[in-house]
Enzyme design. Sequence first.
Site, PDB file in Angstrom:
ATOM      1  N   LYS A  42       1.060  -1.203   0.536  1.00 41.93           N
ATOM      2  CA  LYS A  42       0.426  -0.100   0.196  1.00 41.93           C
ATOM      3  C   LYS A  42       1.009   0.840  -0.013  1.00 41.93           C
ATOM      4  O   LYS A  42       0.499   2.501  -0.318  1.00 41.93           O
ATOM      5  CB  LYS A  42      -0.934  -0.031   1.172  1.00 41.93           C
ATOM      6  N   GLU A  98       7.509   1.677  -6.350  1.00 39.44           N
ATOM      7  CA  GLU A  98       7.182   1.564  -5.019  1.00 39.44           C
ATOM      8  C   GLU A  98       7.717   2.896  -4.318  1.00 39.44           C
ATOM      9  O   GLU A  98       7.843   4.230  -4.979  1.00 39.44           O
ATOM     10  CB  GLU A  98       8.705   0.668  -5.299  1.00 39.44           C
ATOM     11  N   ASP A  99       6.764   3.025  -2.925  1.00 42.59           N
ATOM     12  CA  ASP A  99       7.684   3.726  -1.929  1.00 42.59           C
ATOM     13  C   ASP A  99       9.034   3.504  -1.637  1.00 42.59           C
ATOM     14  O   ASP A  99       9.276   4.625  -1.328  1.00 42.59           O
ATOM     15  CB  ASP A  99       6.774   3.792  -0.946  1.00 42.59           C
ATOM     16  N   ASP A 102      14.696  -0.930   0.130  1.00 42.10           N
ATOM     17  CA  ASP A 102      15.919  -0.572   0.975  1.00 42.10           C
ATOM     18  C   ASP A 102      16.373  -1.705   0.652  1.00 42.10           C
ATOM     19  O   ASP A 102      18.210  -1.475   0.015  1.00 42.10           O
ATOM     20  CB  ASP A 102      14.423  -1.208   2.704  1.00 42.10           C
ATOM     21  N   PHE A 151      14.162   5.032   9.796  1.00 40.34           N
ATOM     22  CA  PHE A 151      13.237   4.682   9.519  1.00 40.34           C
ATOM     23  C   PHE A 151      12.085   5.244   9.193  1.00 40.34           C
ATOM     24  O   PHE A 151      12.089   6.979  10.436  1.00 40.34           O
ATOM     25  CB  PHE A 151      12.137   3.586  10.533  1.00 40.34           C
TER      26      PHE A 151
HETATM   27  P1  IMP Z   1      13.352  -4.423   1.088  1.00 38.10           P
HETATM   28  O1  IMP Z   1      12.591  -5.167   0.296  1.00 38.10           O
HETATM   29  O2  IMP Z   1      13.778  -4.671   1.773  1.00 38.10           O
HETATM   30  O3  IMP Z   1      13.914  -3.242  -0.208  1.00 38.10           O
HETATM   31  O4  IMP Z   1      11.972  -3.441   1.668  1.00 38.10           O
HETATM   32  C1  IMP Z   1      11.054  -3.054   1.017  1.00 38.10           C
HETATM   33  C2  IMP Z   1       9.527  -2.357   1.368  1.00 38.10           C
HETATM   34  O5  IMP Z   1      10.064  -1.632   3.406  1.00 38.10           O
HETATM   35  C3  IMP Z   1       9.196  -1.305   0.864  1.00 38.10           C
HETATM   36  O6  IMP Z   1       8.201  -0.849  -0.029  1.00 38.10           O
HETATM   37  C4  IMP Z   1       8.713  -0.593   1.970  1.00 38.10           C
HETATM   38  O7  IMP Z   1       7.157  -0.957   2.169  1.00 38.10           O
HETATM   39  C5  IMP Z   1       9.906  -1.045   3.436  1.00 38.10           C
HETATM   40  N1  IMP Z   1      10.532  -0.050   3.779  1.00 38.10           N
HETATM   41  C6  IMP Z   1      11.467   0.198   4.292  1.00 38.10           C
HETATM   42  N2  IMP Z   1      12.207   0.446   4.646  1.00 38.10           N
HETATM   43  C7  IMP Z   1      11.353   0.836   5.507  1.00 38.10           C
HETATM   44  C8  IMP Z   1      11.062   2.443   5.959  1.00 38.10           C
HETATM   45  O8  IMP Z   1      12.423   3.334   6.489  1.00 38.10           O
HETATM   46  N3  IMP Z   1      10.115   2.804   6.393  1.00 38.10           N
HETATM   47  C9  IMP Z   1       9.013   2.331   5.804  1.00 38.10           C
HETATM   48  N4  IMP Z   1       8.435   1.454   5.602  1.00 38.10           N
HETATM   49  C10 IMP Z   1      10.253   0.897   4.383  1.00 38.10           C
HETATM   50 MG    MG Z   2       6.179  -1.627   0.020  1.00 39.89          MG
END
Ligand code: IMP
Ligand code: MG
Length: 179
Positions: A42, A98-99, A102, A151
């Site tokens: 979302k 994507e938002d 990470d 965060f």
């Molecule tokens: P990844 O798979 O580690 O790249 O994480 C991707 C998802 O983790 C993102 O689409 C976010 O929904 C969530 N995420 C990663 N870092 C943060 C953060 O700092 N705040 C909130 N959600 C995060």
């Molecule tokens: Mg996400």
Amino acid sequence: MREDIKEILFSEDTIISKVKEIAANLSEDYKGKELLVVGVLKGSVIFTSELLKYISIPCELDFIAVSSYGNSSQTSGVVRILKDLDNDVAGKDVIIVEDIVDTGLTLSYLLKYFEDRNANSIEIVSLLNKPVRRKTNINVKYYGFEVPDEFIVGYGIDYAEKYRNLPFIASLKEEVYNK
Ligand code: IMP
Ligand code: MG
């Protein structure tokens, strides 16, 4: 809610200017293509909506929902599809919206998912990029802002489903997510 905020990193005006810039680039780069914008639910819902408003070429919109973090602030590396796409992606020029990228684990899974379904091309558009935490070698071609290893919440991005409604992007105080 505001007392949980450590620092406002990007104001609403700053975000919208950046979104317009990204939309202009996409409108140029995808001229004459079969553009399909896929928002990852979302967290990217506000960004996806804003971006769509400023894309000036024909395009389609779909959404996919995946789980990666659950309700904790640590990635599990396990990605599950919670809501699949409504339409076929074969032959489409897909941009995954994507938002925040990470570790990149969610996106490397999604890239493979779209490849397996024979998309014509696939690129990533992310509002935020947190490169210091990357664990995979993925190319985030379009993104809004780099953020530090903190965060982040707001503008659709949550902590335990809260803070999505903040109109700006902010870092959360450590005591909020470490308690
Ligand atoms: P990844 O798979 O580690 O790249 O994480 C991707 C998802 O983790 C993102 O689409 C976010 O929904 C969530 N995420 C990663 N870092 C943060 C953060 O700092 N705040 C909130 N959600 C995060
Ligand atoms: Mg996400």
